[in-house]
Design a protein around this motif. Structure first.
Motif, PDB file in Angstrom:
ATOM      1  N   HIS A 160       4.791  24.639  -9.983  1.00 27.72           N
ATOM      2  CA  HIS A 160       3.455  24.218 -10.400  1.00 27.72           C
ATOM      3  C   HIS A 160       3.252  24.827 -11.785  1.00 27.72           C
ATOM      4  O   HIS A 160       3.205  26.043 -11.942  1.00 27.72           O
ATOM      5  CB  HIS A 160       2.431  24.773  -9.402  1.00 27.72           C
ATOM      6  N   VAL A 162       1.080  25.098 -15.296  1.00 29.97           N
ATOM      7  CA  VAL A 162      -0.247  24.875 -15.876  1.00 29.97           C
ATOM      8  C   VAL A 162      -0.136  24.927 -17.400  1.00 29.97           C
ATOM      9  O   VAL A 162       0.413  25.879 -17.958  1.00 29.97           O
ATOM     10  CB  VAL A 162      -1.269  25.920 -15.368  1.00 29.97           C
ATOM     11  N   ASN A 201      -3.772  17.551 -11.289  1.00 28.49           N
ATOM     12  CA  ASN A 201      -5.141  18.070 -11.183  1.00 28.49           C
ATOM     13  C   ASN A 201      -6.162  16.979 -11.459  1.00 28.49           C
ATOM     14  O   ASN A 201      -5.843  15.960 -12.073  1.00 28.49           O
ATOM     15  CB  ASN A 201      -5.368  19.201 -12.193  1.00 28.49           C
ATOM     16  N   GLU A 206      -7.310  21.619 -14.242  1.00 28.74           N
ATOM     17  CA  GLU A 206      -6.710  22.367 -13.136  1.00 28.74           C
ATOM     18  C   GLU A 206      -7.727  23.406 -12.668  1.00 28.74           C
ATOM     19  O   GLU A 206      -7.975  23.573 -11.484  1.00 28.74           O
ATOM     20  CB  GLU A 206      -5.413  23.035 -13.608  1.00 28.74           C
ATOM     21  N   SER A 214      -2.166  20.495 -14.727  1.00 27.35           N
ATOM     22  CA  SER A 214      -1.029  21.039 -13.982  1.00 27.35           C
ATOM     23  C   SER A 214      -0.043  19.924 -13.674  1.00 27.35           C
ATOM     24  O   SER A 214      -0.406  18.752 -13.624  1.00 27.35           O
ATOM     25  CB  SER A 214      -1.512  21.700 -12.687  1.00 27.35           C
TER      26      SER A 214
END
Ligand code: A2P
Length: 410
Positions: A160, A162, A201, A206, A214
């Motif tokens: 994941h 970001v 997201n 996010e 994300s």
């Protein structure tokens, strides 16, 4: 008499190699190798089915050429950019443009009929912004997080990521994607082309109110037939560190979007990293629900396939969602001592509930993940519809036409 052809070409500089055009072309005119997507002038009939689904617009390029001198697919596969448009000497040519009896310009995309899924967004979807940034004007994002979302010790190394846009403008909607350009050059010394990733997201970030997005990215370590290979972009992305600068293009995607009206139901079917857009849509609904917004009204049903519970991205957070908010069905294919189960097997078990959704014009279906699952899922939808007294052919056409059946597989 020399015939003139308005030749359909794909811009290799902008194309993100998402395969949408090749998937949707009804006459098999689009093909690709590891470098480029190209159009065979001998096969293309200017039906325009590929034009509007293309997320980047790279598909919408045309050159007027003498038919005998049309660019071959072999030529196109070597290109790094489109050839300049050349003015033809009008006196020497006859405008017999297409073999399809009519002028390519006048042929309208019969979009909703091409391919198996919708190429239009749900009518109530918010208007997406697309193509703000391309290879020649990338957005630079900063990595603000990189977390593994599958258990350690498994083959599925999924992260994941970001990305923060700082004060930059990068608006997104749930279901859209972006492209990342890995640094460096390929074996031929050319800059890597962008690789496309779904945004995981909702539209407000996010973290709500933060200008970030994300992604869910699986490290590629084998090719489609199982030979060891290190995916350039996926390994680059999975190894990113907090603070790293990343070249981003996009946003992309104008049809795989969620409805924006109260009382709409989402039937979401995914495998692996195909969960990213489902996470975005679910989280959008969850945030709306938390504020008591009626836009959150409507059912959410999710079918999610992975090798095992440990290899299912976001397993923990998904388990924490309230049962009255989302109906989650996990299909695990490689759990020791348990039968192999795919999402379509689970869908058959839940056919009665799926039939209820299929009968409701407010239901929207999203399929994202492995290409192989697409046929299986469509088969279940067809069998379920027929078993519950619906005319599948008519329903399928309606779902496509009304932006209610979205397929994104790879
Ligand atoms: P399998 O165990 O047969 O590979 P991956 O981890 O490779 O991204 O795959 C995610 C899940 O999708 C796995 O459980 C995988 O099962 C499953 N899968 C593979 N092929 C299909 C298919 N044709 N239809 C549905 N699911 C599939």
């Amino acid at each position: 008499m020399t015939e003139v052809l308005k030749q359909h070409l794909i811009d290799p500089e902008i194309c993100i190699r998402c395969n949408t055009c090749e998937d949707i072309c009804p006459v098999g005119a689009v093909m690709h190798d590891s470098r480029n997507y190209v159009v065979d002038a001998e096969k293309c009939n200017h039906c325009m089915a590929c034009i509007s689904p293309c997320p980047t617009g790279s598909i919408d390029n045309w050159r007027t050429v003498l038919r005998d001198a049309a660019f071959s697919t072999a030529d196109q596969l070597t290109w790094d950019e489109l050839p300049l448009a050349v003015e033809l000497d009008e006196a020497s040519v006859t405008m017999a443009v297409a073999r399809t009896s009519s002028d390519g310009d006048s042929i309208q995309a019969n979009g909703a009929d091409a391919g198996l899924g919708s190429i239009v967004a749900p009518p109530s979807a918010a208007t997406p912004v697309v193509n703000l940034y391309g290879a020649k004007n990338t957005m630079i994002a900063t990595v603000s997080g990189n977390y593994r979302v599958t258990a350690l010790g498994t083959d599925s190394d999924t992260h994941h990521i970001v990305l923060d846009f700082g004060s930059g403008n990068f608006p997104v909607l749930e279901g859209q994607s972006l492209g990342i350009i890995a640094p460096g050059v390929d074996v031929n010394g050319r800059a890597h082309h962008a690789r496309q990733y779904s945004i995981a997201n909702p539209r407000d970030g996010e973290r709500p109110g933060y200008n970030n997005v994300s992604l869910t990215v699986k490290r590629v370590t084998v090719d489609y037939v199982g030979n060891p290979v290190l995916g350039i972009a996926s390994n680059y992305v999975c190894d990113l560190k907090k603070g790293d600068a990343v070249q981003v293009v996009g946003p992309f995607g104008a049809s795989f979007l969620m409805p924006n009206h109260a009382g709409s139901h989402l039937l979401m079917i995914c495998t692996g990293t195909g969960s990213a857009p489902m996470r975005a849509m679910t989280e959008r609904r969850r945030r709306l629900r938390a504020t008591g917004d009626t836009l959150a009204d409507g059912r959410l049903m999710l079918f999610f396939g992975a090798r095992s519970q440990k290899e299912l991205p976001y397993f923990g957070p998904l388990m924490n969602l309230p049962k009255d908010f989302i109906d989650i069905n996990f299909a695990f294919s490689r759990t020791p001592n348990e039968p192999k189960r795919y999402v379509q097997d689970l869908m058959r078990e839940r056919a009665a509930d799926i039939a209820t959704l299929l009968k409701d014009v407010n239901s929207y279906i999203y399929v994202c993940g492995l290409k192989g699952m697409e046929a299986g899922v469509l088969e279940v939808l067809r069998d379920t519809a027929i078993a519950h007294g619906m005319d599948w052919q008519a329903l399928h056409a309606e779902l496509k036409r009304d932006g209610r059946l979205h397929l994104e597989t790879y």
